[in-house]
Enzyme design. Structure first.
Site, PDB file in Angstrom:
ATOM      1  CB  SER A   1      -0.870   0.009   1.271  1.00 33.31           C
ATOM      2  OG  SER A   1      -1.489   1.266   1.469  1.00 33.31           O
TER       3      SER A   1
ATOM      4  CE1 TYR B   1      -4.715  -2.125   5.160  1.00 31.04           C
ATOM      5  CE2 TYR B   1      -3.729  -0.029   4.521  1.00 31.04           C
ATOM      6  CZ  TYR B   1      -4.267  -1.264   4.177  1.00 31.04           C
ATOM      7  OH  TYR B   1      -4.331  -1.628   2.853  1.00 31.04           O
TER       8      TYR B   1
END
Length: 261
Positions: free
Chosen positions: A143, A156
């Site tokens: 990501s 996250y």
């Protein structure tokens, strides 16, 4: 079909990026093992489509990615069924958005287990089989948050940064074995994971849905468009080619310029 005779496990592949990667690998002839949650009919439809595309086997395994013993057992089942594990794609993921003081501990534990720790356990179980054959590919869906941070996503961001470190470490450990280890790091991709975090972000920041999309999700992407799952999948599939054998330990951005600044 350059992956004919190869077996790939793609976690978190019943929808979104994972399913797009599975379809890309199947189009190159790979035997696919998909994994994830969803409605049984939808999963079976996806599995059947992969088999039709590849002309090879396509299997579904319901292993819980938060449970190390189930991850190891999945690899054992795949080897027993197909004879090998040649490619693993670590794509399983969940998300929760909240300031750290309000972040439920159980959600933190789940994100770390499913996003980060599952990749370690799957690689630990699969890498010996790749070494034995002298060929393997480990691809992890990272990501932009493996490189930069955003508020209210502590678990996250922590997990994705951890995956970047795991990618580098495994690439060095496997450097002479014929196994490459890489990460593909997209910006915001329009998937159920992204769509489902919009309500949390609305509450955390006091914004409307449109404001979350325009002023939060796409604010950092200079292209002002969502990345597509197929764009991420195309790069993941390329990393499995022999022409990509010198690419290892890389974290490759597909983020519309987000991390260019």
């Amino acid at each position: 079909m350059f992956l004919r005779g190869k077996t790939a496990i793609v976690t978190g592949s019943t929808s979104g990026i994972g399913l797009a990667i599975a379809r890309g690998l199947a189009a190159e002839g790979a035997t696919l093992v998909i994994n994830g949650f969803g409605e049984a009919d939808a999963i079976e439809h996806a599995r059947g489509g992969l088999a039709d595309s590849s002309g090879a086997q396509a299997l579904y395994d319901a292993a819980d990615m938060s449970q190390p013993s189930q991850i190891a057992a999945m690899v054992d089942r795949v080897v027993a069924s197909t004879g090998s594990v040649d490619i693993i794609v670590n794509n399983a993921g969940i998300q929760h958005v909240a300031p750290i003081a309000d972040f439920p501990v159980e959600r933190y534990d789940a994100i770390i287990a499913i996003v980060m720790s599952s990749a370690w356990h799957l690689a630990r179980a699969a890498l010996p089989h790749m070494r034995d054959k002298g060929w393997g590919r480990i691809v992890t869906t990272g990501s932009a948050h493996s490189l930069v941070a955003s508020p209210n996503k502590s678990a996250y961001v922590m997990a994705k940064h951890g995956l970047a470190g795991l990618t580098k470490t495994l690439a060095l450990e496997a450097a002479t074995s014929g196994v490459t280890v890489n990460m593909v790091s997209p910006g915001y991709v329009w998937t159920p994971l992204v769509e489902n975090q919009i309500p949390d972000t609305m509450r955390a920041r006091g914004l409307t849905r449109e404001q979350v999309i325009d002023d939060v999700l796409l604010a950092a992407q200079p292209t002002k468009r969502f990345v597509t799952p197929e764009e991420v999948a195309a790069l993941a599939v390329y990393l499995c080619r022999d022409e990509a054998r010198s690419i290892t330990g890389a974290n490759l951005s597909v983020d519309g310029g987000w991390t260019a600044a």
